[in-house]
Design a protein around this motif. Structure first.
Motif, PDB file in Angstrom:
ATOM      1  N   LEU A   1      45.787 -21.058  81.897  1.00  0.00           N
ATOM      2  CA  LEU A   1      45.595 -20.212  83.073  1.00  0.00           C
ATOM      3  C   LEU A   1      46.439 -18.942  83.018  1.00  0.00           C
ATOM      4  O   LEU A   1      47.043 -18.532  84.018  1.00  0.00           O
ATOM      5  CB  LEU A   1      45.883 -20.982  84.360  1.00  0.00           C
ATOM      6  CG  LEU A   1      44.679 -21.600  85.067  1.00  0.00           C
ATOM      7  CD1 LEU A   1      45.124 -22.322  86.346  1.00  0.00           C
ATOM      8  CD2 LEU A   1      43.643 -20.553  85.407  1.00  0.00           C
ATOM      9  N   ALA A   2      46.481 -18.318  81.834  1.00  0.00           N
ATOM     10  CA  ALA A   2      47.162 -17.028  81.729  1.00  0.00           C
ATOM     11  C   ALA A   2      46.397 -16.015  82.577  1.00  0.00           C
ATOM     12  O   ALA A   2      45.213 -15.774  82.353  1.00  0.00           O
ATOM     13  CB  ALA A   2      47.214 -16.575  80.275  1.00  0.00           C
ATOM     14  N   SER A   3      47.080 -15.431  83.547  1.00  0.00           N
ATOM     15  CA  SER A   3      46.433 -14.533  84.505  1.00  0.00           C
ATOM     16  C   SER A   3      47.325 -13.320  84.738  1.00  0.00           C
ATOM     17  O   SER A   3      48.509 -13.466  85.028  1.00  0.00           O
ATOM     18  CB  SER A   3      46.186 -15.252  85.840  1.00  0.00           C
ATOM     19  OG  SER A   3      45.480 -16.463  85.651  1.00  0.00           O
ATOM     20  N   VAL A   4      46.721 -12.121  84.616  1.00  0.00           N
ATOM     21  CA  VAL A   4      47.461 -10.876  84.808  1.00  0.00           C
ATOM     22  C   VAL A   4      46.661  -9.995  85.765  1.00  0.00           C
ATOM     23  O   VAL A   4      45.453  -9.813  85.589  1.00  0.00           O
ATOM     24  CB  VAL A   4      47.693 -10.147  83.472  1.00  0.00           C
ATOM     25  CG1 VAL A   4      48.352  -8.786  83.709  1.00  0.00           C
ATOM     26  CG2 VAL A   4      48.552 -10.996  82.545  1.00  0.00           C
ATOM     27  N   ALA A   5      47.326  -9.461  86.778  1.00  0.00           N
ATOM     28  CA  ALA A   5      46.664  -8.573  87.732  1.00  0.00           C
ATOM     29  C   ALA A   5      46.074  -7.368  87.011  1.00  0.00           C
ATOM     30  O   ALA A   5      46.615  -6.893  86.000  1.00  0.00           O
ATOM     31  CB  ALA A   5      47.660  -8.119  88.791  1.00  0.00           C
ATOM     32  N   ALA A   6      44.961  -6.865  87.533  1.00  0.00           N
ATOM     33  CA  ALA A   6      44.279  -5.729  86.902  1.00  0.00           C
ATOM     34  C   ALA A   6      45.208  -4.540  86.726  1.00  0.00           C
ATOM     35  O   ALA A   6      45.108  -3.794  85.736  1.00  0.00           O
ATOM     36  CB  ALA A   6      43.060  -5.335  87.746  1.00  0.00           C
ATOM     37  N   THR A   7      46.144  -4.368  87.653  1.00  0.00           N
ATOM     38  CA  THR A   7      47.081  -3.238  87.583  1.00  0.00           C
ATOM     39  C   THR A   7      48.068  -3.359  86.436  1.00  0.00           C
ATOM     40  O   THR A   7      48.739  -2.379  86.081  1.00  0.00           O
ATOM     41  CB  THR A   7      47.875  -3.137  88.896  1.00  0.00           C
ATOM     42  OG1 THR A   7      48.456  -4.416  89.183  1.00  0.00           O
ATOM     43  CG2 THR A   7      46.964  -2.718  90.043  1.00  0.00           C
ATOM     44  N   HIS A   8      48.172  -4.559  85.844  1.00  0.00           N
ATOM     45  CA  HIS A   8      49.164  -4.779  84.790  1.00  0.00           C
ATOM     46  C   HIS A   8      48.528  -5.160  83.448  1.00  0.00           C
ATOM     47  O   HIS A   8      49.244  -5.518  82.511  1.00  0.00           O
ATOM     48  CB  HIS A   8      50.147  -5.872  85.222  1.00  0.00           C
ATOM     49  CG  HIS A   8      51.098  -5.416  86.286  1.00  0.00           C
ATOM     50  ND1 HIS A   8      50.695  -5.131  87.579  1.00  0.00           N
ATOM     51  CD2 HIS A   8      52.444  -5.198  86.259  1.00  0.00           C
ATOM     52  CE1 HIS A   8      51.731  -4.754  88.283  1.00  0.00           C
ATOM     53  NE2 HIS A   8      52.811  -4.789  87.515  1.00  0.00           N
ATOM     54  N   LEU A   9      47.217  -5.077  83.361  1.00  0.00           N
ATOM     55  CA  LEU A   9      46.564  -5.311  82.076  1.00  0.00           C
ATOM     56  C   LEU A   9      46.967  -4.204  81.107  1.00  0.00           C
ATOM     57  O   LEU A   9      47.061  -3.034  81.478  1.00  0.00           O
ATOM     58  CB  LEU A   9      45.043  -5.329  82.242  1.00  0.00           C
ATOM     59  CG  LEU A   9      44.457  -6.524  83.007  1.00  0.00           C
ATOM     60  CD1 LEU A   9      42.957  -6.324  83.235  1.00  0.00           C
ATOM     61  CD2 LEU A   9      44.704  -7.831  82.247  1.00  0.00           C
ATOM     62  N   GLY A  10      47.205  -4.590  79.854  1.00  0.00           N
ATOM     63  CA  GLY A  10      47.559  -3.598  78.846  1.00  0.00           C
ATOM     64  C   GLY A  10      49.011  -3.169  78.872  1.00  0.00           C
ATOM     65  O   GLY A  10      49.400  -2.257  78.129  1.00  0.00           O
ATOM     66  N   THR A  11      49.837  -3.823  79.695  1.00  0.00           N
ATOM     67  CA  THR A  11      51.258  -3.450  79.784  1.00  0.00           C
ATOM     68  C   THR A  11      52.150  -4.368  78.955  1.00  0.00           C
ATOM     69  O   THR A  11      53.369  -4.158  78.925  1.00  0.00           O
ATOM     70  CB  THR A  11      51.733  -3.506  81.250  1.00  0.00           C
ATOM     71  OG1 THR A  11      51.681  -4.869  81.709  1.00  0.00           O
ATOM     72  CG2 THR A  11      50.863  -2.635  82.143  1.00  0.00           C
ATOM     73  N   GLY A  12      51.566  -5.375  78.322  1.00  0.00           N
ATOM     74  CA  GLY A  12      52.365  -6.334  77.577  1.00  0.00           C
ATOM     75  C   GLY A  12      52.836  -7.510  78.410  1.00  0.00           C
ATOM     76  O   GLY A  12      53.574  -8.382  77.913  1.00  0.00           O
TER      77      GLY A  12
END
Length: 315
Positions: free
Chosen positions: A82-93
């Motif tokens: 369930l690795a989940s990252v908010a759209a605002t933080h995608l591509g930030t590492g």
């Protein structure tokens, strides 16, 4: 803004639910069950729920580190799910930092090998990037599942009940769910999958951590009886609104090949639709041809693949 990765707390539940709901569009989930999972540790796994939190308390990332209990004499496998990252933080590492944190927990607890799950964008927002990250870390794909969705308006009619067959909802077993447990145990050990080692939790563990989960829909879930004897089941979770998810369908070996699973699933999904559900989801291992065929006949369509990746510790 600084992002801290730490273990989830009860007070984080609203923000954590909001993140999971946005980033896992096929998952049937409620805020109540997110809190339940924090308050009721798994009987089968040592789990740590990790979240990424901004300075203002906003939850912008999540990953669960799970290590199967027991197995002191053999290396244990740790899984990051369930690795989940908010759209605002995608591509930030941030996904890389979350994976680092999960792996560190699992290795510290004695994991001999590591696994992680990633799915296509229709199932996991940012999942394709996470799969690429796993490849960079030396993870290799070991198995896949098909995630399927169904518009309940398109359900076929319920076929006639096979001779001697009766369906009975889980709620009728509220006082004594032991027959449900027995079917769950006997059919789960037959499920395909590299993580299925034939072990199953005790009845007492199941009774306290599985049966009372707040997302279990005991009105829609059904036990299959043949001549009065429980021989199979089809069970569902619900968000209490428009969506249900198949949690398990299984028939005892000696009763397979009679169309019982298809009959029970169709009847249960009609019940779900009658109670207001509009969409159903399910997942099938790529090697589970019989159940994939049943779901195709019901009208389920592919959403995306979910793949399990693996690597050795230190690899």
């Amino acid at each position: 803004m600084t992002v801290e990765i730490r273990q989830a707390r009860r007070a984080d539940t609203p923000g954590l639910f909001s993140l999971l709901h946005r980033t896992n569009p096929c998952r049937v989930l409620t805020e109540e069950v997110v809190l339940w999972r924090l308050d009721h540790p798994s009987a089968e796994f040592e789990e740590t729920v990790l979240i990424a939190v901004e300075e203002d308390g906003s939850v912008v990332g999540h990953i669960r580190a799970a290590l199967r209990r027991g197995g002191e004499t053999t290396p244990r496998t740790g899984v990051s799910v369930l690795a989940s990252v908010a759209a605002t933080h995608l591509g930030t590492g941030l996904d890389s930092r979350l994976l680092d944190a999960s792996e560190a927990v699992l290795v510290a607890r004695g994991a001999g090998s590591l696994r992680a799950e990633a799915a296509g964008e229709g199932v996991q927002v940012g999942g394709e990037d996470f799969a690429a990250l796993l490849a960079e870390r030396g993870y290799s794909p070991v198995e896949s599942h098909h995630v399927l969705g169904l518009d309940l308006e398109d359900l076929p009619e319920v076929p006639p009940a096979p001779e001697g067959v009766e369906l009975r909802p889980f709620e009728r077993f509220a006082d004594d769910p032991r027959p449900v447990y027995d079917i769950d145990r006997l059919t789960t050990v037959d499920e395909p999958g590299a993580d299925n080692d034939g072990r199953f939790m005790s009845y007492d563990e199941w009774r306290s951590t599985v049966w009372p989960r707040p997302d279990n829909d005991h009105a829609v879930s059904q036990v299959i009886l043949v001549d009065g004897a429980p021989v199979g089941m089809t069970c569902y979770t619900s968000d209490g609104g428009s969506r249900v998810e198949s949690a398990m369908t299984g028939v005892l070996r000696e009763y397979r090949g009679r169309g019982l699973a298809g009959y029970a699933k169709t009847a249960a999904l009609h019940l779900a639709r009658d109670r207001g559900a509009e969409r159903a989801y399910t997942g099938n291992h790529e090697d589970n041809a019989p159940m994939l065929a049943v779901n195709r006949r019901l009208g389920y369509e592919p959403v995306a693949a979910a793949t399990v990746y693996s690597r050795a510790v230190g690899g």
